[in-house]
Design an enzyme around this catalytic site. Structure first.
Site, PDB file in Angstrom:
ATOM      1  N   ASP A  37       0.831  -1.197   0.000  1.00 49.34           N
ATOM      2  CA  ASP A  37       0.000   0.000   0.000  1.00 49.34           C
ATOM      3  C   ASP A  37       0.874   1.258   0.000  1.00 49.34           C
ATOM      4  OD1 ASP A  37      -2.240  -1.558   0.191  1.00 49.34           O
ATOM      5  OD2 ASP A  37      -2.595  -1.167   2.323  1.00 49.34           O
ATOM      6  N   LYS A  59      -3.391   3.290  -3.733  1.00 50.25           N
ATOM      7  CA  LYS A  59      -4.279   4.255  -4.382  1.00 50.25           C
ATOM      8  C   LYS A  59      -4.195   5.525  -3.545  1.00 50.25           C
ATOM      9  CE  LYS A  59      -7.575   1.024  -3.986  1.00 50.25           C
ATOM     10  NZ  LYS A  59      -6.889  -0.261  -4.021  1.00 50.25           N
ATOM     11  N   MET A 180     -10.009   7.463   9.482  1.00 53.50           N
ATOM     12  CA  MET A 180     -10.248   8.362   8.349  1.00 53.50           C
ATOM     13  C   MET A 180     -11.239   9.466   8.716  1.00 53.50           C
ATOM     14  SD  MET A 180     -10.532   5.225   5.605  1.00 53.50           S
ATOM     15  CE  MET A 180     -11.088   4.048   6.864  1.00 53.50           C
TER      16      MET A 180
END
Lengths: 273, 273
Positions: A37, A59, A180
């Site tokens: 990642d 990403k 998040m």
């Protein structure tokens, strides 16, 4: 059954290269292919053996360089070429990491896999700041959630994204760990206040926990959306367990009364060894 | 400020000596005094350096050999004698480990400490069984709780122990991770059914995860109390995220359509490197 490679889905932990497991370290040293990642720092990738091919499949901010389906295909392709693969995922693979989808894909392709857990960011943040996540005096449980959605896959037509249900929090004995939290803090505050959580509930936002760039802000539920957002990735902790000072008086009282006796007992215990 | 030792409160992880962090390993090698819980296996203690004094401060099945206050005093006494101490706690120190009380005690005594997180048993159990704990298709959050009590310290007069509040679970998008489920399974089942969780919700009980003695039973919420209890320590996982087979059809469909194309793409990506 044909001979093939194995896929290790490995937690890279929160960022500090000393906070990966011994097993993750060994697998990085042995791997021939590492698919990682974006959030995995260079200091952890530097632990890989010199034979390893290292591919960033991350990403970043919506700019998808490699799709999830392509990541799955990279793993399956490597296994069929008899190459052992480390799929290195930040934190713990089982938390907010699309692990289920990757496993479904591997199982469909008949590829052998093993999961190696890692320290998830919220636990690392609590440790870095000297916080307990449960405390029998105040908090009996921990709820790990994401701020910006409940279930629902935005890539699947017909799937709806729904807001989380925060009922059950009004008693105040749940520590919240929100991943998040960046863009949803004002809405989250309103939802948690509406759910009955007191406005003065202690809250801490921790950015990039355990890295040299770690920053944090201690605040309250009422103020979580105030000020500049801290750099992502960050995690938000909310709950009475974060405020141990409320218990300091009784602890101080006990300490003052008992410390001399206890030190004597401790020395006696050590002397017995 | 006087010179003194430092207390490292270190997570020993779930049991597998390869699942401690590199930092925990280093601290065990360097420590002069290690105070460990009962649940820490001998294979992990064997990683300590030869200079280390190793003291079991565990409490087994209510037979308290050393009280919490005595553990606190042992740490403080060692720090005052300028000895660095590893306080080795099973799993992660911040989960169900009385960390808050130990920190209050150290702060009252003015002793410097550092917390090193560890892999908590429930995460290790999920990894060992190939389970994701969240899944954007089914479960947006994880609730970690203990089966047998909510807040309340039975050693403090006037403190009441109250049952957990399970409201907010009826939507079915929360994965439950229940620690110490041993004696409360029948009552827990009734509470969760009453909270609206479907009787056929997948459930798994995992005993001694990641050790050679690991055992597990796959069942449903309705049946969690059936059969012989598994050996402690165990953890109970409940939730739709545990049943990835419900998603296998769509995954198979996509795999059959796309795999040839994706493998070609994967090889192109690798060829670019």
């Amino acid at each position: 059954m044909e001979t093939q490679g194995k896929i290790y889905l490995v937690g890279a932990g929160p960022g500090d290269p000393e906070l990966i497991t011994r097993k993750a370290h060994r697998l990085l040293q042995e791997a021939r292919l590492i698919l990682h990642d974006d959030l995995v720092p260079a200091e952890i990738l530097a632990l890989a053996g010199s034979q390893a091919e290292i591919v960033n499949v991350g990403k970043r901010c919506g700019a998808k360089r490699i799709t999830q389906a392509e990541i799955n295909a990279l793993m399956i392709d490597a296994a069929r070429r008899c190459v052992d693969v480390v799929r290195l995922k930040s934190g713990d693979p089982a938390i907010f990491g699309r692990l289920g989808e990757e496993l479904n894909s591997l199982e469909q392709a008949g590829v052998t896999y093993e999961i190696v857990p890692g320290i998830t960011a919220g636990f690392a943040a609590a440790a870095a700041l000297g916080m307990s996540l449960t405390d029998r005096r105040t908090a009996s449980r921990l709820l790990i959630a994401s701020a910006h959605h409940a279930i629902g896959d935005p890539n699947q037509p017909g799937t709806e994204t729904i807001r989380p249900d925060w009922s059950g929090l009004q008693r105040g004995d749940t520590t919240l760990m929100i991943y998040m939290p960046g863009h949803g803090l004002a809405g989250l505050r309103e939802e948690l206040l509406a759910a009955g959580l007191p406005a003065d509930t202690p809250a801490i936002i921790v950015s990039r926990a355990t890295t040299p760039q770690q920053r944090h802000r201690e605040t309250t539920l009422a103020e979580i959306a105030a000020g500049q957002p801290l750099e992502a990735p960050s995690v938000l902790l909310i709950g009475r367990a974060l405020d141990r000072n409320r218990h300091a008086h009784s602890a101080a009282h006990q300490a003052a009364n008992d410390i001399a006796t206890l030190v004597e007992q401790a020395e006696a215990i050590l002397a017995e060894k």
